[in-house]
Each structure stands twice: as structure tokens, then as C-alpha cells.
Motif scaffolding. Structure first.
Motif, short mmCIF file in Angstrom:
data_model
loop_
_atom_site.label_atom_id
_atom_site.label_comp_id
_atom_site.label_asym_id
_atom_site.label_seq_id
_atom_site.Cartn_x
_atom_site.Cartn_y
_atom_site.Cartn_z
N TYR A 137 0.84 -1.21 0.00
CA TYR A 137 0.00 0.00 0.00
C TYR A 137 0.87 1.25 0.00
O TYR A 137 0.64 2.20 -0.76
N PHE A 138 1.85 1.26 0.89
CA PHE A 138 2.77 2.40 0.99
C PHE A 138 3.48 2.65 -0.35
O PHE A 138 3.57 3.78 -0.82
N HIS A 139 3.96 1.59 -0.97
CA HIS A 139 4.70 1.70 -2.23
C HIS A 139 3.81 2.28 -3.33
O HIS A 139 4.25 3.12 -4.12
N GLU A 140 2.56 1.84 -3.38
CA GLU A 140 1.65 2.33 -4.43
C GLU A 140 1.34 3.81 -4.24
O GLU A 140 1.29 4.58 -5.21
N ILE A 141 1.14 4.23 -3.01
CA ILE A 141 0.87 5.66 -2.74
C ILE A 141 2.09 6.50 -3.11
O ILE A 141 1.98 7.54 -3.75
N ALA A 142 3.29 6.02 -2.71
CA ALA A 142 4.51 6.76 -3.02
C ALA A 142 4.73 6.85 -4.52
O ALA A 142 5.17 7.88 -5.03
N ALA A 143 4.42 5.78 -5.25
CA ALA A 143 4.63 5.75 -6.69
C ALA A 143 3.66 6.67 -7.44
O ALA A 143 4.02 7.29 -8.44
N THR A 144 2.44 6.77 -6.94
CA THR A 144 1.42 7.60 -7.62
C THR A 144 1.36 9.02 -7.09
O THR A 144 0.90 9.93 -7.79
N GLY A 145 1.84 9.23 -5.85
CA GLY A 145 1.76 10.56 -5.25
C GLY A 145 0.36 10.95 -4.85
O GLY A 145 0.06 12.12 -4.62
N SER A 146 -0.54 9.95 -4.76
CA SER A 146 -1.95 10.23 -4.46
C SER A 146 -2.57 9.04 -3.76
O SER A 146 -2.52 7.92 -4.27
N ILE A 147 -3.23 9.29 -2.63
CA ILE A 147 -3.92 8.21 -1.93
C ILE A 147 -5.13 7.76 -2.73
O ILE A 147 -5.41 6.56 -2.85
N ASN A 148 -5.85 8.72 -3.31
CA ASN A 148 -7.03 8.37 -4.11
C ASN A 148 -6.66 7.52 -5.32
O ASN A 148 -7.32 6.52 -5.63
N GLU A 149 -5.59 7.90 -6.04
CA GLU A 149 -5.17 7.14 -7.22
C GLU A 149 -4.66 5.76 -6.82
O GLU A 149 -4.94 4.76 -7.50
N ALA A 150 -3.93 5.71 -5.70
CA ALA A 150 -3.45 4.42 -5.23
C ALA A 150 -4.61 3.50 -4.86
O ALA A 150 -4.61 2.31 -5.16
N ALA A 151 -5.63 4.07 -4.20
CA ALA A 151 -6.81 3.28 -3.84
C ALA A 151 -7.50 2.73 -5.08
O ALA A 151 -7.94 1.58 -5.10
N ARG A 152 -7.58 3.57 -6.13
CA ARG A 152 -8.20 3.11 -7.37
C ARG A 152 -7.43 1.95 -7.97
O ARG A 152 -8.02 0.95 -8.39
N ARG A 153 -6.10 2.08 -8.02
CA ARG A 153 -5.28 1.02 -8.60
C ARG A 153 -5.32 -0.26 -7.77
O ARG A 153 -5.19 -1.36 -8.30
N LEU A 154 -5.46 -0.09 -6.45
CA LEU A 154 -5.50 -1.26 -5.56
C LEU A 154 -6.91 -1.83 -5.44
O LEU A 154 -7.11 -2.83 -4.73
N ASN A 155 -7.86 -1.18 -6.10
CA ASN A 155 -9.26 -1.62 -6.09
C ASN A 155 -9.81 -1.67 -4.67
O ASN A 155 -10.42 -2.66 -4.23
N MET A 156 -9.60 -0.57 -3.93
CA MET A 156 -10.12 -0.45 -2.58
C MET A 156 -10.52 1.00 -2.34
O MET A 156 -10.16 1.89 -3.12
N SER A 157 -11.26 1.27 -1.31
CA SER A 157 -11.66 2.64 -1.02
C SER A 157 -10.57 3.38 -0.27
O SER A 157 -9.67 2.78 0.32
N GLN A 158 -10.68 4.71 -0.26
CA GLN A 158 -9.63 5.53 0.31
C GLN A 158 -9.51 5.44 1.84
O GLN A 158 -8.40 5.36 2.37
#
Length: 292
Positions: A8-29
Motif C-alpha cells: 500500500y505504501f509503495h503504491e501511494i509513493a509511486a502515484t503521489g496520491s492516496i485516491n489514485e493508489a486506492a483506485r489502482r489497488l481496487n479499494m476505497s480511500q
């Protein structure tokens, strides 16, 4: 600290956005934010700076991000290896850009004798591959001196000189020369590979010579374009010769500038059967020109 939290941490860091990371991880923010808060609480540090534009890493976050890259890579590699247990074995090998032509004949020979083995290859500079070795992300690595070999076993595969790659337009009386001295190189602007900057400067310094360093670069392919434009002479290991299409090449006549290509593996690591088989092949054919 769980693997899931690191993902989760890696995806947020890579996208720079919690909302975008949540979308990619298929989960809510909200649950994603909760997991990061839990991770920060466990580590007792702040990992992100939250802004209207998104999130940025703190210094602690940057350190964790670098480590997370290796941890997740190791997890994925282990999953692959375990999933193939009983089917195909996997040899994880690191190769630098300047050693591909040296190691491929060994890989080819090994593959022909071990058809049940697949490969996972890491392409990186020597120092990155050494870190991968020490972290257990790869089994063996091809590296080039000068390097520190603390904590490593190694086998020498080849030794080669450095070369000078000259611009296309050179005097006619120079076209038949095969070698060039360090003193002659001080008479022209040079492009050097950052990896060998200290190595080269020491060799010049020991002869009380001061080279004209026109450019220090990280990618030899880019340097070749500079040479083709007639801007400078490039200095690289001889194995990069294939990149030098239609450019004059001279072997640098300096014994101290010879580099060794090594197969290295961690000293205190227990070798797997496939890893030991590969080392044995390399030991058997090291320096054997007929293998190439």
C-alpha cells in the motif's frame, strides 16, 4: 509491519496520491489511509507530507521506499520460485550493461545442460547488484572491478583493457594505429563513464597527467552519440566495443587500467543446487575462448 502495508505504501509513493493508489489497488480511500496511519504509528515516524495536490515522501518515507523496492522484489521473486517448485527451477542473476557479452556464453552453456531451469535477470550497475546480492534478491551477479569484494566469493571470468573511441574524423596517419597512451589522450577532450571516473583519474594522476574531461556520463550509448558528433573521445571498457559502430577504436596502453569481470556470490549464503551448478559451469569454462 506487514507485506500488505508495504505494498500500500509503495503504491501511494509511486502515484503521489492516496485516491489514485486506492483506485489502482481496487479499494476505497478510508481503509487505505488507515493502513498507512497504522504503519506510521508502528514505525513512530511520519512517512508522507499531505498537501492539496497529493502526498510527498518525508526523509523517513524516502528511506522506507528504497528498502520497500527491494523487499517487495524479493517477495515476488520468492513467490515465483515457490510456485515453480517441482516444475522449473529459477536462477536469479545480476548482469551489468558492460558484461552481457561476457556472461552470455556461460548462460547458454548452462541452459543447454539444464533445460529445467528458468532465469530471472536484474540489469543494473555493479554497486546496485552488490546490494541485491547482500539482500538475497539475486543468487549470483556478474560484476566488474574496481569494486570492494568484502563478504563475497568470486570467480574471474575475463580481463580486458579500456578503449578510447575516437570521433569519425581523425587524421589519415592515425587510422592504422591500434593503441594509444594516456599521454596522447591528454591532448583531446574526453567523455568518461561515471563508474570509472575515480579509476581513470588515478591512472592519469600516477603519471602526473591532467586529462581534459569534457563530459562525465552514466550511459555509454549516449556517449557514443557525442563521439559521432565529433565532440570528444570516449573512454570505456573494451566490451562496449559493439556500441562503437564505424568509429575508430584504440586500446589504451596502460596495464593499471585493465578491469576484471567476475562472477560473485555472497560468502555466508548456502548455495542452492541450481546456483552451484551454474558456478561449476563458470569455473569449468572460465577464460575458455572456445566457449565464446
Amino acid at each position: 509491519m506487514e507485506i500488505r502495508q508495504l505494498e500500500y505504501f509503495h503504491e501511494i509513493a509511486a502515484t503521489g496520491s492516496i485516491n489514485e493508489a486506492a483506485r489502482r489497488l481496487n479499494m476505497s480511500q478510508p481503509p487505505l489511509s488507515y493502513q498507512i496511519k497504522q504503519l506510521e504509528a508502528e514505525l513512530n515516524v511520519k512517512l508522507f507530507e499531505r498537501t492539496r495536490a497529493g502526498v510527498t515522501l518525508t526523509e523517513a518515507g524516502k528511506l522506507l521506499y528504497d528498502r520497500t523496492e527491494n523487499i517487495l522484489s524479493y517477495v515476488r521473486s520468492t513467490e515465483l520460485e515457490v510456485s515453480k517448485a517441482g516444475k522449473k527451477q529459477v536462477l536469479r542473476i545480476g548482469i551489468t550493461p558492460t558484461t552481457v557479452t561476457t556472461i552470455m556464453p556461460y548462460i547458454s552453456r548452462f541452459s543447454r545442460e539444464n533445460s529445467d531451469v528458468n532465469f530471472e535477470v536484474r540489469d543494473a550497475i555493479t554497486f546496485t547488484l552488490l546490494n541485491y546480492l547482500m539482500d538475497g534478491i539475486i543468487d549470483v551477479s556478474v560484476v566488474r572491478t574496481p569494486i570492494k569484494l568484502d563478504g563475497l566469493n568470486y570467480l574471474e571470468l575475463a580481463e580486458e583493457p579500456m578503449i578510447a573511441v575516437l570521433p569519425p574524423e581523425i587524421p589519415e596517419n592515425e587510422t592504422k594505429k591500434e593503441g594509444i597512451s594516456l599521454k596522447e589522450l591528454t591532448g583531446c577532450p574526453l567523455i568518461i563513464y561515471r563508474r570509472y571516473e575515480e579509476f581513470l583519474m588515478k591512472a592519469f594522476g600516477e603519471k602526473n597527467l591532467l586529462p581534459d574531461i569534457f563530459c562525465v556520463c552514466d550511459d555509454p550509448r549516449d556517449a557514443m552519440l557525442w563521439v559521432q558528433e565529433g565532440l570528444a573521445t570516449a573512454v570505456f571498457p573494451r566490451s562496449m566495443e559493439d556500441l562503437c559502430t564505424d568509429l575508430p577504436i584504440r586500446i589504451i596502453e596502460e596495464e593499471k587500467l585493465k578491469t576484471r569481470i567476475l562472477l560473485a556470490w555472497k560468502k555466508d549464503r548456502r548455495s542452492s543446487a541450481v546456483m552451484q551448478d551454474f558456478i561449476n559451469i563458470c569455473q569449468e569454462y572460465a577464460g575458455n575462448q572456445s566457449l565464446r
